[in-house]
Design a protein around this motif. Structure first.
Motif, mmCIF file in Angstrom:
data_model
loop_
_atom_site.group_PDB
_atom_site.id
_atom_site.type_symbol
_atom_site.label_atom_id
_atom_site.label_comp_id
_atom_site.label_asym_id
_atom_site.label_seq_id
_atom_site.Cartn_x
_atom_site.Cartn_y
_atom_site.Cartn_z
ATOM 1 N N VAL A 172 0.841 -1.424 0.117
ATOM 2 C CA VAL A 172 0.443 0.197 0.114
ATOM 3 C C VAL A 172 0.891 0.822 -0.185
ATOM 4 C CG1 VAL A 172 -1.662 1.396 1.296
ATOM 5 C CG2 VAL A 172 -1.666 -1.128 1.466
ATOM 6 N N THR A 173 0.830 2.194 -0.968
ATOM 7 C CA THR A 173 1.070 3.174 -1.145
ATOM 8 C C THR A 173 0.871 4.231 -0.520
ATOM 9 O OG1 THR A 173 0.541 3.521 -3.062
ATOM 10 C CG2 THR A 173 3.204 2.413 -2.824
ATOM 11 N N GLY A 174 1.950 5.819 0.110
ATOM 12 C CA GLY A 174 1.672 6.438 0.497
ATOM 13 C C GLY A 174 -0.280 7.298 0.322
ATOM 14 N N ASP A 175 -0.828 6.884 -1.143
ATOM 15 C CA ASP A 175 -0.690 7.248 -1.786
ATOM 16 C C ASP A 175 -2.797 6.841 -1.575
ATOM 17 O OD1 ASP A 175 -0.828 5.053 -3.201
ATOM 18 O OD2 ASP A 175 -1.061 6.378 -5.289
ATOM 19 N N GLY A 176 -2.494 5.771 -0.426
ATOM 20 C CA GLY A 176 -3.900 4.622 -0.355
ATOM 21 C C GLY A 176 -4.068 3.153 -1.541
ATOM 22 N N THR A 177 -2.784 3.270 -2.210
ATOM 23 C CA THR A 177 -3.796 2.476 -3.462
ATOM 24 C C THR A 177 -3.063 0.966 -2.834
ATOM 25 O OG1 THR A 177 -3.752 4.508 -4.863
ATOM 26 C CG2 THR A 177 -3.241 1.940 -5.895
ATOM 27 N N LEU A 178 -3.068 -0.015 -3.528
ATOM 28 C CA LEU A 178 -2.240 -1.012 -2.931
ATOM 29 C C LEU A 178 -1.932 -1.576 -4.317
ATOM 30 C CD1 LEU A 178 -2.505 -4.178 -1.500
ATOM 31 C CD2 LEU A 178 -4.131 -5.109 -2.484
ATOM 32 N N HIS A 179 -0.868 -2.497 -4.633
ATOM 33 C CA HIS A 179 -0.639 -2.665 -5.711
ATOM 34 C C HIS A 179 0.507 -4.392 -6.078
ATOM 35 C CE1 HIS A 179 0.872 1.997 -7.051
ATOM 36 N NE2 HIS A 179 0.796 2.093 -5.803
ATOM 37 N N ARG A 180 0.099 -4.875 -6.501
ATOM 38 C CA ARG A 180 0.896 -5.965 -6.779
ATOM 39 C C ARG A 180 2.239 -5.421 -7.767
ATOM 40 N NH1 ARG A 180 1.074 -11.198 -6.561
ATOM 41 N NH2 ARG A 180 2.676 -12.470 -7.675
ATOM 42 N N VAL A 181 3.254 -5.659 -6.776
ATOM 43 C CA VAL A 181 4.816 -5.733 -7.725
ATOM 44 C C VAL A 181 5.723 -6.583 -7.739
ATOM 45 C CG1 VAL A 181 6.616 -3.917 -7.201
ATOM 46 C CG2 VAL A 181 4.663 -3.124 -6.257
ATOM 47 N N THR A 182 5.900 -6.206 -9.194
ATOM 48 C CA THR A 182 7.051 -7.662 -9.652
ATOM 49 C C THR A 182 7.727 -6.977 -10.075
ATOM 50 O OG1 THR A 182 5.475 -8.656 -11.873
ATOM 51 C CG2 THR A 182 5.391 -9.307 -9.781
ATOM 52 N N ALA A 183 8.480 -7.305 -11.156
ATOM 53 C CA ALA A 183 9.923 -6.973 -11.810
ATOM 54 C C ALA A 183 9.288 -6.726 -12.800
ATOM 55 C CB ALA A 183 10.950 -7.895 -12.326
ATOM 56 N N THR A 204 1.936 -5.691 2.392
ATOM 57 C CA THR A 204 1.281 -6.192 3.088
ATOM 58 C C THR A 204 1.436 -7.778 3.082
ATOM 59 O OG1 THR A 204 -0.225 -6.466 1.348
ATOM 60 C CG2 THR A 204 -0.305 -4.690 2.883
ATOM 61 N N ALA A 205 1.935 -7.763 1.666
ATOM 62 C CA ALA A 205 2.374 -9.772 1.200
ATOM 63 C C ALA A 205 3.949 -9.497 0.582
ATOM 64 C CB ALA A 205 1.423 -10.318 0.887
ATOM 65 N N LEU A 206 4.359 -10.970 0.816
ATOM 66 C CA LEU A 206 5.624 -10.512 0.123
ATOM 67 C C LEU A 206 5.791 -12.059 -0.596
ATOM 68 C CD1 LEU A 206 8.433 -9.658 -0.684
ATOM 69 C CD2 LEU A 206 9.533 -10.705 1.799
ATOM 70 N N GLU A 207 6.407 -12.389 -1.482
ATOM 71 C CA GLU A 207 6.746 -13.900 -2.166
ATOM 72 C C GLU A 207 7.530 -13.749 -2.646
ATOM 73 O OE1 GLU A 207 3.635 -14.027 -5.474
ATOM 74 O OE2 GLU A 207 1.849 -13.684 -4.752
ATOM 75 N N PHE A 208 8.835 -14.788 -2.012
ATOM 76 C CA PHE A 208 9.975 -14.654 -2.578
ATOM 77 C C PHE A 208 10.655 -16.446 -2.833
ATOM 78 C CE2 PHE A 208 8.852 -14.945 1.952
ATOM 79 C CZ PHE A 208 10.141 -15.967 2.565
ATOM 80 N N ASP A 209 11.229 -16.773 -3.386
ATOM 81 C CA ASP A 209 12.288 -17.742 -3.800
ATOM 82 C C ASP A 209 12.966 -18.735 -2.591
ATOM 83 O OD1 ASP A 209 11.490 -18.190 -6.158
ATOM 84 O OD2 ASP A 209 13.488 -17.168 -6.947
#
Length: 463
Positions: A172-183, A204-209
């Motif tokens: 959740v960025t400072g503008d109150g928007t939820l993003h799913r972020v990948t490369a 809020t959540a993290l995915e990793f190898d």
């Protein structure tokens, strides 16, 4: 809480009631039973006194909290385990993510965790599949805060930084928007969240190898005070020739007599050589043999251990405690640097520090990942860290002595610092955490994703 912060919280109480109605989770105000429990950092020397605490139950609660803070003109801070909180947070809205406890390990080699998950949970969930996360030396630390700060753990020379293994963020960025972020999806945020230490949003959540690793040959050799100079000089020469399967550190210890501290170490000055070898155990023993031959250890705690027990290598404290820390990065460690360290922190120096530590870097850590990140200072050779307990009679001496240790090694220091070592805030700390180009890019991204300046509390780039 300061009088100003208390007055601000009181004035906003009706609006906090409105926030409650927007949440699945809870809001705790000063005086509420949960307020102190949720706002107290792991370092109890810091008195965190936010205006209110949001105990988030899901990502939508984080969104609502950030949007409310923008409406109310409040800065926002975030805490899960509290290991990274370094200031009082007066007047801030603290978002507590400890209830975001999703932890799913996929047998094909990756994991998804919520922001409230600690490393030991992932260690235990991954072990049945022969897999391992790149956790830190203290498995009680939260996964998200550690990873967004880079993550330099006991196998860092073999596998690199934890942030290099990230697949995706939900933030959740400072503008109150939820993003799913990948490369591929939002690459700017993917760059900045790996090493930016919370500058760009609340994860809020993290995915990793994960890596295939069931056990390691590791632990620590502890030597007596009289052997300090010989051990430290030998370690300096020995570690330079180690291959990437080895990660090592050395610590000058003055551990108090307390539960959990072995009798040979309690109340004494000792030297710990920490060692983790990710290859075959017999090869690890052969690599460690020169250090075992320097002197007779007072305690030999090195052997084959299951990876979920990796925390025993550093044996970091589990329970909250007061601490004062100072840190630097070193570009080299010549014999003159060892002598300088011994003069200020050796057994005859009267050091008030509980730990003075050097960690060797290099190996996989020194290589840029496939996807570049905000993690800086990969060319550093060693980390320096001092940790003291600010309690009588040494409390007043800790800061001055930490400065003295840094000054003694200044001729070999880079001027930088890693974000996760020695939590701190302010422009000077930020300038040390990132090179100028990285800090400028983080600041530009912060302006883009936090146009109202909500994420002002904690370690964020200056504007």
């Amino acid at each position: 809480m300061s009088a100003t912060a208390a007055s601000s919280a009181s004035a906003l109480t009706p609006r906090f009631d409105q926030l409650r109605r927007r949440l699945t989770g809870a809001v705790a105000l000063p005086g509420d039973p949960r307020y102190a429990q949720l706002s107290t950092p792991w370092n109890v020397a810091v008195s965190a006194t936010p205006a209110a605490v949001v105990e988030a139950r899901n990502a939508q609660d984080v969104i609502e909290a950030v949007r409310f803070a923008a409406e109310a003109g409040l800065p926002v801070a975030v805490q899960a385990t509290g290991h990274g909180i370094a200031d009082a947070l007066d007047g801030a809205l603290l978002v507590h993510t400890g209830r975001l406890d999703e932890c799913v390990v996929h047998p094909d080699g990756w994991a998804r965790v919520g922001a409230g998950v600690r490393w030991q949970q992932v260690l235990d969930a991954a072990a049945p599949h022969g897999l391992a996360p790149l956790c830190g030396s203290a498995p009680n630390v939260g996964v998200v805060g550690y990873t967004t700060g880079g993550g330099i753990g006991p196998v860092v020379r073999t596998y690199g930084a934890a942030s290099d293994r990230v697949r995706a963020f939900e933030v959740v960025t400072g503008d109150g928007t939820l993003h799913r972020v990948t490369a591929e999806q939002e690459p700017d945020l993917f760059w900045g969240l790996r090493g930016g230490k919370g500058a760009l949003g609340i994860v809020t959540a993290l995915e990793f190898d994960l890596v295939p690793l069931r056990e390691v040959y590791g632990g620590a050799l502890y030597f007596a005070a009289d052997d300090t100079a010989a051990v430290l000089h030998a370690w300096r020469q020995w570690c330079v020739g180690l291959p990437e399967q080895a990660t090592t550190s050395i610590a000058l210890l003055q551990l108090p007599p307390m539960p959990g501290v072995p009798e040979p170490l309690a109340g004494r000055y000792t030297v710990a050589v920490r060692f983790v070898w990710t290859g075959a155990a017999d090869e690890g023993a052969a690599r460690l043999a020169p250090m075992r031959a320097v002197a007779e250890p007072v305690l030999d705690g090195v052997g084959v251990i299951p990876y979920p027990a990796i925390g025993m290598v550093h044996a970091d404290p589990v329970n909250p405690m007061p601490s004062y820390e100072a840190t630097d990065l070193l570009r080299e460690l010549p014999a003159e640097a060892v002598d300088a360290l011994l003069a200020v922190a050796g057994p005859q120096a009267g050091s008030p520090q509980v730990i003075v530590e050097l960690r060797q870097l290099g190996g996989a850590f020194a290589r840029e990942p496939h996807h570049p990140s905000a993690l800086s200072h990969r060319d550093a050779a060693y980390t320096l860290l001092t940790i003291g307990v600010p309690a009588p009679p040494v409390r007043d001496a800790l800061v001055a002595h930490g400065d003295a240790v840094r000054a003694a090694l200044a001729p070999w220091a880079t001027g930088g610092a890693l974000p996760n070592l020695s939590a701190g805030t302010g422009a000077e700390r930020l300038a040390r955490s990132y090179d100028p180009a990285t800090l400028a890019r983080l600041s530009e991204l912060a302006r883009r994703y936090d146009p109202f300046g909500v994420l002002r509390a904690g370690q964020v780039p200056v504007r």
